[in-house]
Scaffold this active site. Structure first.
Site, short mmCIF file in Angstrom:
data_model
loop_
_atom_site.label_atom_id
_atom_site.label_comp_id
_atom_site.label_asym_id
_atom_site.label_seq_id
_atom_site.Cartn_x
_atom_site.Cartn_y
_atom_site.Cartn_z
N THR A 92 -7.40 -5.80 -0.55
CA THR A 92 -6.34 -6.17 0.32
C THR A 92 -6.37 -7.90 0.42
OG1 THR A 92 -7.43 -5.48 2.26
CG2 THR A 92 -5.71 -4.15 1.20
N GLU B 92 -5.78 6.87 0.11
CA GLU B 92 -6.31 6.01 1.17
C GLU B 92 -5.26 6.22 2.14
OE1 GLU B 92 -6.90 2.05 0.57
OE2 GLU B 92 -7.81 1.73 2.45
N ASP C 5 -6.23 4.54 -4.74
CA ASP C 5 -6.21 3.28 -3.75
C ASP C 5 -5.17 2.68 -4.34
OD1 ASP C 5 -6.80 1.26 -2.32
OD2 ASP C 5 -8.79 1.21 -2.62
N ASP D 81 -12.46 3.96 -4.06
CA ASP D 81 -12.96 2.60 -4.14
C ASP D 81 -13.77 2.51 -5.52
OD1 ASP D 81 -11.56 1.25 -2.31
OD2 ASP D 81 -13.09 1.60 -0.81
N ILE E 21 -3.60 -0.14 -3.26
CA ILE E 21 -4.02 -1.48 -3.50
C ILE E 21 -5.51 -1.70 -2.84
CG2 ILE E 21 -3.89 -3.93 -2.49
CD1 ILE E 21 -0.87 -3.63 -2.18
N ASP E 22 -6.49 -1.72 -3.86
CA ASP E 22 -7.76 -1.99 -3.47
C ASP E 22 -8.14 -3.58 -3.60
OD1 ASP E 22 -10.57 -1.52 -3.14
OD2 ASP E 22 -10.91 -1.66 -5.09
N ASP F 125 0.91 -1.18 -0.06
CA ASP F 125 0.07 0.22 -0.03
C ASP F 125 0.78 1.06 -0.02
OD1 ASP F 125 -2.39 -1.29 0.08
OD2 ASP F 125 -2.52 -1.15 2.44
#
Ligand SMILES: Nc1ncnc2c1ncn2[C@@H]1O[C@H](COP(=O)(O)O)[C@@H](O)[C@H]1OP(=O)(O)O
Ligand SMILES: [Mg+2]
Ligand SMILES: [Mg+2]
Ligand SMILES: [Mg+2]
Length: 353
Positions: free
Chosen positions: A139, A69, A134, A294, A136-137, A46
């Protein structure tokens, strides 16, 4: 010439580079060089991906605001974690000199790394140029080797103009069947797709590899003649969307295909290229507010591919009110011709509760 040609190029390359970092983290986790503890690989990925994307944006568009994020607070206290991320960030590049030049090259120092991450603290809003990230969307999907996405969108006065989704575990082939990812030991071969959309200019996909520009193809949703034959996507996590309500809606629409569960905005990407048809995200909690990072890129890509995206009341997603979609509840995304019927049934099912 696209009206956002420069923004699109930077966004695509920035997402591509960040995706390389996330893949390295995943493979190093598998090799045991990164702790297998659930939190640490995600955290490393992230922060690293967010820093790389922001440095590319800052190099090209220094005045733009950024809503991302993650924040650097945790890294300021944990020097081990900070050094691990720094090692990774400084050794991740596109391995293409011209492309790296577009992104403004590497981050200069460990201090800069923290500064970059915290540039993502904009409050968002209805005015000006604001990027949503984001890093890493999905996770949970990332950890499992399932679906996840590196997400980036540009909003101008609250309207999404450019959206890019890097999906390392989706097949390059737009015609490949919907997949929940490489959980079953599937390799990277043929995997990794980059989806893009520019407002009023359509949506595209291309392989998530350097030099893939010439392989860019336009994508569109599948025209569904019969909703009963549709396939719908939903979250893996029952805590993120109401599986029970979604099953009931599908049943009322006559849908008999089992839902395809996958994490992240890979759902938006999958329906945009016609691998699936409908994305349902019905609220589970009365208080949860969806985050703009998101949805911004996926919302645009689906709309540019011929879809309609609304909340459960039928309102467009409203990106003008800050870091969350405070004015919306849930998401209903479907091909334009099918959306009214799907929404009608969504209202019917939710109305009975
Ligand atoms: N109660 C909730 N309802 C809907 N989405 C949620 C909820 N809690 C977390 N999320 C977010 O859903 C996204 C993943 O969605 P999906 O299930 O479609 O993969 C994540 O970004 C996650 O945020 P977070 O990253 O803060 O956990
Ligand atoms: Mg997310
Ligand atoms: Mg995330
Ligand atoms: Mg998160």
């Amino acid at each position: 010439m696209s009206s956002y040609a420069k923004e699109l190029e930077v966004a695509q390359l920035a997402v591509q580079r960040a995706a390389i970092l996330t893949k390295r983290v995943f493979h190093e986790k598998a090799k045991g060089t990164v702790s297998k503890d659930d939190k640490s690989p995600v955290t490393i990925g992230d922060f690293g991906a967010q820093a790389l994307i922001i440095s590319a944006l800052k190099a090209n568009f220094p005045e733009d605001e950024i809503v991302a994020e993650e924040e650097a607070a945790q890294l300021k206290e944990d020097s081990n974690l900070r050094q691990t991320i720094w090692e990774l960030v400084k050794t991740t590049s596109l391995e293409d000199e011209a492309a790296e030049k577009v992104l403004g090259g590497a981050i200069k120092s460990e201090d800069d790394l923290l500064t970059m991450i915290d540039y993502g603290n904009s409050k968002g809003g209805a005015k000006g140029r604001i990027w949503a990230i984001d890093p890493i969307d999905g996770t949970k999907g990332f950890l499992r080797g399932g679906q996840y996405a590196v997400c980036l969108a540009l909003m101008v006065d609250g309207d999404v103009k450019v959206g890019v989704l890097g999906c390392p575990n989706l097949p390059v082939d737009d015609a490949a069947p919907l997949t929940a990812g490489q959980e079953s030991g599937q390799t990277d071969e043929g995997m990794g797709c980059l989806f893009s959309g520019v407002l009023s200019e359509g949506a595209t996909s291309r392989p998530l590899t350097t030099g893939a520009l010439s392989k860019e193809k336009s994508i569109s949703m599948k025209a569904i003649k019969d909703i009963a034959a549709a396939t719908f996507c939903e979250s893996v996590e029952a805590g993120h969307s109401a599986h029970g309500d979604q099953a009931e809606i599908a049943k009322k629409l006559g849908i008999t295909n089992p839902s395809v569960r996958m994490d992240s905005q890979a759902k938006y990407a999958s329906i945009a290229r016609g691998a699936g048809d409908i994305y349902l995200r019905l609220p589970v909690s009365a208080t949860y507010q969806e985050k703009i990072w998101d949805h911004a890129a996926g919302d645009l890509i689906v709309r540019e591919a011929g879809g309609v995206v609304t909340d459960i009341k039928g309102n467009r997603l409203d990106f003008t009110v800050g870091r969350t979609l405070a004015n919306n509840k849930g998401v209903v995304a479907a091909p334009a011709a099918a959306h009214p019927k799907v929404l009608e049934v969504v209202k019917e099912v939710l109305g009975q509760k």
